[in-house]
Design a protein around this motif. Structure first.
Motif, short mmCIF file in Angstrom:
data_model
loop_
_atom_site.label_atom_id
_atom_site.label_comp_id
_atom_site.label_asym_id
_atom_site.label_seq_id
_atom_site.Cartn_x
_atom_site.Cartn_y
_atom_site.Cartn_z
N GLU A 141 0.84 -1.20 0.00
CA GLU A 141 0.00 0.00 0.00
C GLU A 141 0.88 1.26 0.00
O GLU A 141 0.59 2.22 -0.70
CB GLU A 141 -0.95 0.00 1.21
CG GLU A 141 -2.14 -0.90 1.03
CD GLU A 141 -3.05 -0.45 -0.09
OE1 GLU A 141 -3.51 0.71 -0.09
OE2 GLU A 141 -3.32 -1.27 -0.98
N TYR A 142 1.94 1.22 0.78
CA TYR A 142 2.88 2.35 0.78
C TYR A 142 3.47 2.55 -0.61
O TYR A 142 3.53 3.68 -1.11
CB TYR A 142 4.00 2.12 1.80
CG TYR A 142 5.10 3.15 1.68
CD1 TYR A 142 4.93 4.43 2.20
CD2 TYR A 142 6.28 2.86 1.01
CE1 TYR A 142 5.92 5.39 2.06
CE2 TYR A 142 7.28 3.81 0.87
CZ TYR A 142 7.09 5.07 1.40
OH TYR A 142 8.06 6.02 1.24
N PHE A 143 3.92 1.47 -1.26
CA PHE A 143 4.49 1.58 -2.61
C PHE A 143 3.50 2.26 -3.55
O PHE A 143 3.86 3.16 -4.30
CB PHE A 143 4.83 0.20 -3.19
CG PHE A 143 5.88 -0.56 -2.45
CD1 PHE A 143 6.81 0.05 -1.63
CD2 PHE A 143 5.95 -1.94 -2.59
CE1 PHE A 143 7.79 -0.67 -0.97
CE2 PHE A 143 6.92 -2.68 -1.93
CZ PHE A 143 7.84 -2.04 -1.12
N PHE A 144 2.25 1.81 -3.53
CA PHE A 144 1.26 2.33 -4.47
C PHE A 144 0.80 3.74 -4.11
O PHE A 144 0.51 4.53 -4.99
CB PHE A 144 0.07 1.37 -4.57
CG PHE A 144 0.30 0.28 -5.57
CD1 PHE A 144 1.44 -0.50 -5.53
CD2 PHE A 144 -0.62 0.04 -6.57
CE1 PHE A 144 1.67 -1.50 -6.45
CE2 PHE A 144 -0.41 -0.95 -7.49
CZ PHE A 144 0.73 -1.73 -7.44
N ASN A 145 0.73 4.04 -2.84
CA ASN A 145 0.35 5.40 -2.44
C ASN A 145 1.44 6.41 -2.75
O ASN A 145 1.19 7.61 -2.78
CB ASN A 145 0.00 5.44 -0.95
CG ASN A 145 -1.27 4.70 -0.65
OD1 ASN A 145 -2.12 4.48 -1.51
ND2 ASN A 145 -1.43 4.29 0.61
N ASP A 146 2.66 5.93 -2.97
CA ASP A 146 3.80 6.82 -3.21
C ASP A 146 4.21 6.89 -4.69
O ASP A 146 5.22 7.48 -5.02
CB ASP A 146 4.99 6.34 -2.36
CG ASP A 146 6.02 7.43 -2.16
OD1 ASP A 146 5.62 8.59 -1.97
OD2 ASP A 146 7.23 7.12 -2.23
N ILE A 147 3.43 6.29 -5.58
CA ILE A 147 3.74 6.34 -7.02
C ILE A 147 3.63 7.76 -7.51
O ILE A 147 2.69 8.48 -7.16
CB ILE A 147 2.79 5.41 -7.82
CG1 ILE A 147 3.14 3.96 -7.51
CG2 ILE A 147 2.86 5.69 -9.31
CD1 ILE A 147 2.16 2.96 -8.08
N LYS A 148 4.60 8.15 -8.32
CA LYS A 148 4.59 9.51 -8.89
C LYS A 148 4.58 9.42 -10.40
O LYS A 148 5.33 8.63 -10.99
CB LYS A 148 5.82 10.28 -8.41
CG LYS A 148 5.80 10.55 -6.91
CD LYS A 148 7.14 11.09 -6.45
CE LYS A 148 7.17 11.29 -4.97
NZ LYS A 148 6.95 10.11 -4.17
N ILE A 149 3.73 10.22 -11.03
CA ILE A 149 3.67 10.30 -12.49
C ILE A 149 3.83 11.78 -12.84
O ILE A 149 3.09 12.62 -12.39
CB ILE A 149 2.33 9.78 -13.04
CG1 ILE A 149 2.13 8.32 -12.64
CG2 ILE A 149 2.28 9.93 -14.56
CD1 ILE A 149 0.78 7.74 -13.00
N TRP A 150 4.84 12.06 -13.68
CA TRP A 150 5.08 13.46 -14.11
C TRP A 150 5.66 13.52 -15.48
O TRP A 150 6.17 12.62 -16.02
CB TRP A 150 5.94 14.21 -13.10
CG TRP A 150 7.22 13.54 -12.75
CD1 TRP A 150 7.42 12.56 -11.86
CD2 TRP A 150 8.51 13.80 -13.32
NE1 TRP A 150 8.73 12.19 -11.83
CE2 TRP A 150 9.43 12.93 -12.73
CE3 TRP A 150 8.96 14.69 -14.30
CZ2 TRP A 150 10.78 12.92 -13.06
CZ3 TRP A 150 10.31 14.66 -14.62
CH2 TRP A 150 11.19 13.79 -14.00
#
Length: 150
Positions: A141-150
């Motif tokens: 959950e931490y991995f997915f909540n911390d995904i960044k797209i830019w």
């Protein structure tokens, strides 16, 4: 001879305590349709990339457990990517036509195995995990909540 066995047992015990105490991770930047996707996942894993005409799939198999993370970049696929045949959906979040996040579980050999699939429709990106034990759910959950797209 017994002393040597005790040393090996001690080393294995110490190693397992370190692994259970914290998960070693790797951060990866993936180029997808002109966007950068920054994702974190267990460092002890195998990755596989499969290309097709409209994009690619990157699959990450964790060596320490049975978790599979999938990153899809592109178009022309049926969503959700996760096979929902044996799954119970516990929550779905939708933000207009831009984002959908589904969470849930399946029961395998009497144990719950969790999944999550996040679809970023605007960017043509889907990121999912499957087969996560309850004890490891906090990490994924931490991995997915911390995904960044830019």
């Amino acid at each position: 001879m017994k002393k040597g066995k005790n040393k090996i047992l001690f080393v294995l015990l110490c190693f397992s305590n370190v692994m259970l105490g914290q998960m070693q991770t790797k951060t990866d930047t993936i180029l997808c349709l002109g966007k950068n996707v920054i994702v974190e996942y267990p460092s002890i894993s195998r990755t596989n990339i499969v290309n097709y005409e409209e994009g690619y799939f990157k699959t990450i198999n964790s060596i320490l457990d049975t978790v599979v993370m999938s990153i899809h970049c592109g178009r022309m696929v049926n969503l959700p990517l996760t096979n929902m045949a044996d799954k119970t959906i516990s929550s779905t979040f939708v933000l207009g036509d831009d984002i959908r996040s589904m969470r849930g579980y399946s029961i395998l050999k009497g144990r719950k195995k969790y999944f999550r699939e996040d679809n970023y429709f605007k960017y043509g990106i889907t990121i999912a995990y499957e087969n996560v034990e309850e004890r490891d759910l906090i990490y994924y959950e931490y991995f997915f909540n911390d995904i960044k797209i830019w």
